[in-house]
Motif scaffolding. Structure first.
Motif, PDB file in Angstrom:
ATOM      1  N   LYS A   1       0.834  -1.142  -0.105  1.00 57.36           N
ATOM      2  CA  LYS A   1       0.046  -0.114  -0.034  1.00 57.36           C
ATOM      3  C   LYS A   1       0.847   1.122   0.176  1.00 57.36           C
ATOM      4  CE  LYS A   1      -3.955  -2.032   2.333  1.00 57.36           C
ATOM      5  NZ  LYS A   1      -5.068  -1.814   3.642  1.00 57.36           N
TER       6      LYS A   1
ATOM      7  N   ASN B   1       2.317   2.096  -3.279  1.00 48.92           N
ATOM      8  CA  ASN B   1       1.334   2.183  -4.115  1.00 48.92           C
ATOM      9  C   ASN B   1       1.551   1.261  -5.572  1.00 48.92           C
ATOM     10  OD1 ASN B   1       0.255   4.766  -3.041  1.00 48.92           O
ATOM     11  ND2 ASN B   1       2.019   5.746  -3.605  1.00 48.92           N
TER      12      ASN B   1
ATOM     13  N   ASN C   1       0.082  -1.528  -7.719  1.00 51.28           N
ATOM     14  CA  ASN C   1      -1.127  -1.788  -8.277  1.00 51.28           C
ATOM     15  C   ASN C   1      -0.891  -2.574  -9.452  1.00 51.28           C
ATOM     16  OD1 ASN C   1      -3.902  -2.486  -9.015  1.00 51.28           O
ATOM     17  ND2 ASN C   1      -4.368  -0.192  -8.916  1.00 51.28           N
TER      18      ASN C   1
ATOM     19  N   ASN D   1       7.692   8.775  -1.867  1.00 53.17           N
ATOM     20  CA  ASN D   1       6.658   8.666  -1.280  1.00 53.17           C
ATOM     21  C   ASN D   1       6.726   9.397   0.207  1.00 53.17           C
ATOM     22  OD1 ASN D   1       4.259   7.605  -2.748  1.00 53.17           O
ATOM     23  ND2 ASN D   1       5.508   5.848  -2.792  1.00 53.17           N
TER      24      ASN D   1
ATOM     25  N   ASN E   1       0.202   7.550  -9.597  1.00 49.07           N
ATOM     26  CA  ASN E   1       0.072   7.158  -8.062  1.00 49.07           C
ATOM     27  C   ASN E   1       0.251   5.449  -8.331  1.00 49.07           C
ATOM     28  OD1 ASN E   1       0.015   7.332  -5.499  1.00 49.07           O
ATOM     29  ND2 ASN E   1      -2.181   6.856  -5.472  1.00 49.07           N
ATOM     30  N   ASN E   2       0.958   5.092  -9.190  1.00 50.29           N
ATOM     31  CA  ASN E   2       1.084   3.643  -9.236  1.00 50.29           C
ATOM     32  C   ASN E   2       2.969   3.259  -9.669  1.00 50.29           C
ATOM     33  OD1 ASN E   2       1.085   0.821  -9.721  1.00 50.29           O
ATOM     34  ND2 ASN E   2      -0.743   0.778 -11.056  1.00 50.29           N
TER      35      ASN E   2
ATOM     36  N   LYS F   1      -4.216   9.424 -11.501  1.00 48.57           N
ATOM     37  CA  LYS F   1      -4.232   8.333 -10.327  1.00 48.57           C
ATOM     38  C   LYS F   1      -5.727   8.319  -9.866  1.00 48.57           C
ATOM     39  CE  LYS F   1      -2.004  11.695  -7.129  1.00 48.57           C
ATOM     40  NZ  LYS F   1      -0.813  11.944  -6.643  1.00 48.57           N
TER      41      LYS F   1
ATOM     42  N   ARG G   1      -6.862   9.732  -5.334  1.00 51.68           N
ATOM     43  CA  ARG G   1      -5.646  10.867  -5.076  1.00 51.68           C
ATOM     44  C   ARG G   1      -5.509  11.190  -3.511  1.00 51.68           C
ATOM     45  NH1 ARG G   1      -3.571  15.765  -8.343  1.00 51.68           N
ATOM     46  NH2 ARG G   1      -1.608  16.210  -7.180  1.00 51.68           N
TER      47      ARG G   1
END
Length: 327
Positions: A83, A86, A88, A167, A213-214, A278, A281
């Motif tokens: 998580k 990010n 995915n 991040n 965001n991945n 993303k 967000r």
């Protein structure tokens, strides 16, 4: 204690400190093992490190180091890494294609400018190393180069730099995260010949990470970037053609390198605009205080490990610079 689902700036500090030191520690252990084996077998250390297969094994040092840094940071600080990174695997095909195009623009659009910079540095008497560490004489070595120089770095370097560091630095603001992680990325590579291009690519990777965001997309760009370079060198090798890395100075070549780089930056900027935004967000202001407070750190203290890592990285960079002049 429940695991955190985000990274903070102290995780970024720990991650970078480890990224600077861990490869050196593992490399030292590797050298000691080689010297021990050499003493038993009667083979000189120089002969061992010049062996292609030993060199191939040495390419595992960085991936192993970054994996250890990533695993230890998440274990010690109790972070849910999937998580927090990010990560995915449900990717958008448009984003995948755009990411591939971005990597191609980085290589073909910016590399001539990088060659110009390297040529200017060489005029000062600096002797850098620009060749690939293992052969590229056949398809088997091509696959080995792709694995060691493209697949593994794109996974483990991105987990540390766009996962933990980018991040984590978002607590200082988005721009600090993008440009700060890029500068740290370049510092990790070490050496003046490994400064300009990693900064440019690092900024691009940070922008893509911020937009999508991945972390999968920075991994794709990183892999394609390295793979393109490997394949180009393979084509030159099997064709017995000298690689076109030597820059020839002329008014035309200098202007061409600069204008091509500017055009590439504009195209990359437009391509990033095409990336699908993303989902869900989350800004640092929206992160729940309870989630942030799951850190083992006191948020009032300075990010000392980050500064230690930067200081050590600069020291290694200076040492590499000096060795390039005395070589």
């Amino acid at each position: 204690m429940e695991k955190r689902s985000i990274y903070n700036k102290y995780d970024a500090g720990t991650g970078f400190f480890g990224a600077i030191l861990m490869p050196q520690i593992i490399a030292l252990v590797f050298v000691m093992i080689l010297m021990f084996v050499g003493s038993l077998s009667g083979i000189s250390y120089q002969a061992m490190i010049e062996n292609n297969y030993v060199m191939m094994i040495s390419l595992l040092i960085s991936p192993i180091a970054f994996f250890c840094v990533f695993a230890l940071t998440n274990k010690i600080h109790r972070v849910n890494w999937k998580k927090a990174c990010n990560l995915n695997f449900k990717v958008n095909i448009v984003n995948v294609l755009v990411s591939i195009c971005i990597s191609a623009c980085c290589v073909f659009g910016v590399m001539q400018f990088v060659n110009l910079f390297d040529a200017i540095v060489e005029l000062t008497g600096f002797k850098g190393s620009y060749s690939l560490p293992i052969p590229l004489s056949n398809a088997g070595w091509l696959i080995a180069n792709l694995i060691f120089l493209a697949v593994l770095p794109s996974i483990f370097e991105e987990l540390v730099f766009r996962g933990i560091i980018f991040n984590g630095l978002k607590q200082y603001g988005k721009n600090i995260a993008i440009f700060g992680s890029a500068l740290l990325f370049a510092l990790m590579h070490g050496g003046i010949e490994q400064t300009v291009y990693p900064i440019i690519v690092g900024i691009v990777l940070g922008l893509v990470m911020s937009k999508t965001n991945n972390i999968i997309y920075p991994m794709i760009i990183h892999f394609c970037n390295n793979a393109i370079v490997v394949v180009i060198n393979y084509i030159y090798t099997v064709s017995n053609v000298q690689s076109q890395t030597q820059f020839t100075f002329s008014v035309y070549s200098v202007l061409f390198a600069i204008m091509l780089a500017i055009l590439a930056v504009l195209v990359i900027w437009l391509l990033i605009k095409l990336l699908m935004k993303k989902e869900n967000r989350i800004s640092i202001e929206q992160i729940e205080v309870s989630d942030v407070n799951k850190s083992n750190y006191n948020f009032n203290k300075s990010n000392i490990l980050l500064w230690y890592g930067i200081a050590i990285g600069i020291l290694f960079w200076i040492v590499d610079l000096i060795s390039g002049f005395v070589a």
